[in-house]
Write an enzyme that holds these catalytic residues in place. Structure first.
Site, PDB file in Angstrom:
ATOM      1  CD  GLU A 151      46.366  35.360  54.840  1.00  0.00           C
ATOM      2  OE1 GLU A 151      46.934  35.267  53.737  1.00  0.00           O
ATOM      3  OE2 GLU A 151      46.203  34.393  55.603  1.00  0.00           O
ATOM      4  CG  HIS A 160      44.538  32.256  51.752  1.00  0.00           C
ATOM      5  ND1 HIS A 160      45.707  31.540  51.716  1.00  0.00           N
ATOM      6  CD2 HIS A 160      43.993  32.146  50.515  1.00  0.00           C
ATOM      7  CE1 HIS A 160      45.872  31.023  50.511  1.00  0.00           C
ATOM      8  NE2 HIS A 160      44.841  31.373  49.763  1.00  0.00           N
TER       9      HIS A 160
END
Length: 93
Positions: A59, A57
């Site tokens: 982040e 992902h």
């Protein structure tokens, strides 16, 4: 030095740019950047499909890149996350 709202907008725009780039790779359009001491340390878009990695992902990728840079402490950094389409994230809240 910029004030907080201007600085936050700057980094959210960077994260949005990463989300747009992720979308061009047929990824879920979410971008993220890590900022420490007012400086961009890492920026990433989602890479789950590109890397065939369900943990990639935006982040997480940005935090991994930031952590790999020994000159910063990730715990002292700010993380900005921006989905290209915020409405998509409402059900997750």
């Amino acid at each position: 030095m910029q004030n907080a709202p201007e600085e936050h907008e700057r980094w959210m725009r960077e994260a949005l740019r990463a989300a747009q780039e992720a979308q061009t790779r047929a990824e879920v359009p979410i971008g993220s950047c890590v900022v420490a001491d007012g400086q961009l340390v890492a920026i990433a878009g989602n890479r789950t499909r590109t890397d065939c990695d369900p943990t990639a992902h935006a982040e997480i990728v940005a935090l991994r890149e930031a952590a790999a840079k020994s000159e910063i402490t990730v715990w002292l950094a700010r993380l900005f996350i921006q989905p290209l389409n915020p409405v998509r994230c409402v059900p997750a809240l």
